[in-house]
Design an enzyme around this catalytic site. Structure first.
Site, PDB file in Angstrom:
ATOM      1  N   PRO A   6       0.784  -1.227   0.000  1.00  0.00           N
ATOM      2  CA  PRO A   6       0.000   0.000   0.000  1.00  0.00           C
ATOM      3  C   PRO A   6       0.822   1.288   0.000  1.00  0.00           C
ATOM      4  O   PRO A   6       1.835   1.386   0.694  1.00  0.00           O
ATOM      5  CB  PRO A   6      -0.842  -0.105   1.276  1.00  0.00           C
ATOM      6  CG  PRO A   6      -0.162  -1.125   2.114  1.00  0.00           C
ATOM      7  CD  PRO A   6       0.499  -2.078   1.158  1.00  0.00           C
ATOM      8  N   ASN A   7       0.344   2.217  -0.790  1.00  0.00           N
ATOM      9  CA  ASN A   7       0.864   3.589  -0.892  1.00  0.00           C
ATOM     10  C   ASN A   7       2.152   3.695  -1.690  1.00  0.00           C
ATOM     11  O   ASN A   7       2.627   4.810  -1.941  1.00  0.00           O
ATOM     12  CB  ASN A   7       1.029   4.240   0.496  1.00  0.00           C
ATOM     13  CG  ASN A   7      -0.292   4.368   1.202  1.00  0.00           C
ATOM     14  OD1 ASN A   7      -1.245   4.904   0.631  1.00  0.00           O
ATOM     15  ND2 ASN A   7      -0.391   3.832   2.407  1.00  0.00           N
ATOM     16  N   HIS A  15       4.086  -4.668   9.008  1.00  0.00           N
ATOM     17  CA  HIS A  15       4.027  -4.534  10.464  1.00  0.00           C
ATOM     18  C   HIS A  15       2.688  -4.979  11.051  1.00  0.00           C
ATOM     19  O   HIS A  15       2.494  -4.907  12.265  1.00  0.00           O
ATOM     20  CB  HIS A  15       4.284  -3.063  10.849  1.00  0.00           C
ATOM     21  CG  HIS A  15       5.389  -2.423  10.063  1.00  0.00           C
ATOM     22  ND1 HIS A  15       6.688  -2.894  10.097  1.00  0.00           N
ATOM     23  CD2 HIS A  15       5.401  -1.381   9.183  1.00  0.00           C
ATOM     24  CE1 HIS A  15       7.440  -2.149   9.287  1.00  0.00           C
ATOM     25  NE2 HIS A  15       6.680  -1.232   8.716  1.00  0.00           N
ATOM     26  N   ASP A  18       1.043 -15.815   6.549  1.00  0.00           N
ATOM     27  CA  ASP A  18       0.489 -17.142   6.275  1.00  0.00           C
ATOM     28  C   ASP A  18       0.591 -17.489   4.792  1.00  0.00           C
ATOM     29  O   ASP A  18       0.836 -18.645   4.433  1.00  0.00           O
ATOM     30  CB  ASP A  18      -0.972 -17.212   6.730  1.00  0.00           C
ATOM     31  CG  ASP A  18      -1.125 -17.283   8.243  1.00  0.00           C
ATOM     32  OD1 ASP A  18      -0.108 -17.533   8.926  1.00  0.00           O
ATOM     33  OD2 ASP A  18      -2.248 -17.079   8.743  1.00  0.00           O
ATOM     34  N   ILE A  45      12.599   0.293   1.413  1.00  0.00           N
ATOM     35  CA  ILE A  45      13.389   1.394   0.851  1.00  0.00           C
ATOM     36  C   ILE A  45      14.121   2.125   1.975  1.00  0.00           C
ATOM     37  O   ILE A  45      15.312   2.411   1.884  1.00  0.00           O
ATOM     38  CB  ILE A  45      12.460   2.358   0.088  1.00  0.00           C
ATOM     39  CG1 ILE A  45      11.826   1.640  -1.101  1.00  0.00           C
ATOM     40  CG2 ILE A  45      13.219   3.617  -0.355  1.00  0.00           C
ATOM     41  CD1 ILE A  45      10.640   2.389  -1.724  1.00  0.00           C
ATOM     42  N   SER A  46      13.390   2.428   3.030  1.00  0.00           N
ATOM     43  CA  SER A  46      13.964   3.159   4.160  1.00  0.00           C
ATOM     44  C   SER A  46      14.542   2.183   5.180  1.00  0.00           C
ATOM     45  O   SER A  46      14.231   0.977   5.153  1.00  0.00           O
ATOM     46  CB  SER A  46      12.874   4.019   4.817  1.00  0.00           C
ATOM     47  OG  SER A  46      11.850   3.192   5.355  1.00  0.00           O
ATOM     48  N   ARG A 105      13.488   4.325  12.307  1.00  0.00           N
ATOM     49  CA  ARG A 105      12.224   5.059  12.301  1.00  0.00           C
ATOM     50  C   ARG A 105      11.392   4.693  13.544  1.00  0.00           C
ATOM     51  O   ARG A 105      11.938   4.210  14.530  1.00  0.00           O
ATOM     52  CB  ARG A 105      11.494   4.776  10.983  1.00  0.00           C
ATOM     53  CG  ARG A 105      12.339   5.208   9.761  1.00  0.00           C
ATOM     54  CD  ARG A 105      11.625   4.978   8.450  1.00  0.00           C
ATOM     55  NE  ARG A 105      10.435   5.824   8.352  1.00  0.00           N
ATOM     56  CZ  ARG A 105       9.511   5.673   7.395  1.00  0.00           C
ATOM     57  NH1 ARG A 105       9.648   4.730   6.472  1.00  0.00           N
ATOM     58  NH2 ARG A 105       8.467   6.472   7.366  1.00  0.00           N
ATOM     59  N   ARG A 142       7.629   0.305  13.377  1.00  0.00           N
ATOM     60  CA  ARG A 142       8.184  -0.228  12.119  1.00  0.00           C
ATOM     61  C   ARG A 142       9.304  -1.238  12.366  1.00  0.00           C
ATOM     62  O   ARG A 142       9.854  -1.811  11.433  1.00  0.00           O
ATOM     63  CB  ARG A 142       8.727   0.915  11.251  1.00  0.00           C
ATOM     64  CG  ARG A 142       7.663   1.884  10.794  1.00  0.00           C
ATOM     65  CD  ARG A 142       8.232   2.909   9.817  1.00  0.00           C
ATOM     66  NE  ARG A 142       7.411   4.100   9.795  1.00  0.00           N
ATOM     67  CZ  ARG A 142       6.316   4.260   9.042  1.00  0.00           C
ATOM     68  NH1 ARG A 142       5.929   3.307   8.228  1.00  0.00           N
ATOM     69  NH2 ARG A 142       5.611   5.378   9.097  1.00  0.00           N
TER      70      ARG A 142
HETATM   71  O1  CA2 Z   1      10.705   1.718   3.608  1.00  0.00           O
HETATM   72  C1  CA2 Z   1       9.836   1.054   3.045  1.00  0.00           C
HETATM   73  O2  CA2 Z   1       9.963   0.596   1.903  1.00  0.00           O
HETATM   74  C2  CA2 Z   1       8.495   0.800   3.753  1.00  0.00           C
HETATM   75  O3  CA2 Z   1       8.093  -0.536   3.453  1.00  0.00           O
HETATM   76  C3  CA2 Z   1       7.531   1.807   3.169  1.00  0.00           C
HETATM   77  C4  CA2 Z   1       6.167   1.816   3.843  1.00  0.00           C
HETATM   78  C5  CA2 Z   1       6.310   1.891   5.362  1.00  0.00           C
HETATM   79  O4  CA2 Z   1       5.024   1.750   5.961  1.00  0.00           O
HETATM   80  C6  CA2 Z   1       7.236   0.827   5.902  1.00  0.00           C
HETATM   81  O5  CA2 Z   1       7.350   0.984   7.294  1.00  0.00           O
HETATM   82  C7  CA2 Z   1       8.593   0.925   5.255  1.00  0.00           C
HETATM   83  C8  CA2 Z   1       5.333   2.999   3.369  1.00  0.00           C
HETATM   84  C9  CA2 Z   1       5.133   3.039   1.894  1.00  0.00           C
HETATM   85  C10 CA2 Z   1       4.467   4.341   1.541  1.00  0.00           C
HETATM   86  O6  CA2 Z   1       5.193   4.904   0.496  1.00  0.00           O
HETATM   87  C11 CA2 Z   1       5.040   6.234   0.250  1.00  0.00           C
HETATM   88  C12 CA2 Z   1       5.804   6.746  -0.760  1.00  0.00           C
HETATM   89  C13 CA2 Z   1       5.727   8.085  -1.049  1.00  0.00           C
HETATM   90  C14 CA2 Z   1       4.886   8.882  -0.334  1.00  0.00           C
HETATM   91  C15 CA2 Z   1       4.122   8.369   0.675  1.00  0.00           C
HETATM   92  C16 CA2 Z   1       4.202   7.038   0.968  1.00  0.00           C
END
Ligand code: CA2
Length: 144
Positions: free
Chosen positions: A7-8, A82, A89, A103-104, A109, A113
């Site tokens: 998502p997102n 998370h 499963d 990515i991060s 953080r 997370r």
């Molecule tokens: O660091 C990552 O790749 C995450 O999986 C990204 C998730 C976050 O909830 C995880 O803790 C770490 C969030 C993805 C949302 O991506 C966005 C990208 C641009 C703007 C807003 C959100």
């Protein structure tokens, strides 16, 4: 190689560049298409904001795995990392070789997370390398 995004992640490159960089998901897809073509492996690259879609796509990767045609699954489950027992499963139930990707650096953080439902069933975890992590993950998984 199957690459799934949660998502997102469709917002990549459009919001929060300080955390996630300026590349879009289409940019990442294009880079990976090129890397996979160089290695003679085919790429499936998808994103969904819906948990059930991701479950279905893990099952699909599982069928490809059962046919002996899956190098591995690279999965950025985003926030579902998370929260989702369903995704855990699904991975467990299919036996796919999983590379969990973020990515991060999730450990630098918020505390929520730091826990991942997927890490215990992942063969490898890549986190904190920015979007370059995707290309490095493909390099690794193509050799599994
Ligand atoms: O660091 C990552 O790749 C995450 O999986 C990204 C998730 C976050 O909830 C995880 O803790 C770490 C969030 C993805 C949302 O991506 C966005 C990208 C641009 C703007 C807003 C959100």
């Amino acid at each position: 190689v199957h690459v799934l995004n949660g998502p997102n992640l469709n917002l990549l490159g459009r919001r929060e560049p300080a955390i996630y960089g300026t590349a879009t998901l289409d940019d990442i897809r294009a880079t990976l298409e090129q890397r996979c073509a160089e290695r003679g492996v085919s790429l499936v690259f998808r994103q969904s904001n819906h948990e059930g879609d991701l479950v279905d796509w893990i099952h699909e990767a599982g069928r490809v795995h059962a046919e002996g045609r899956l190098a591995g699954l690279i999965f950025n489950a985003a926030a579902y990392t998370h929260t989702s027992v369903a995704l855990l499963d699904a991975v467990k139930g299919t036996g796919v070789a999983l590379l969990e990707l973020h990515i991060s650096n999730v450990f630098a953080r918020e505390a929520f997370r730091h826990h991942s439902y997927l890490s215990p069933v992942a063969r490898a975890v890549v986190c904190g390398l920015g979007v370059q992590g995707y290309a490095l993950a493909v390099e690794a998984v193509a050799q599994w």
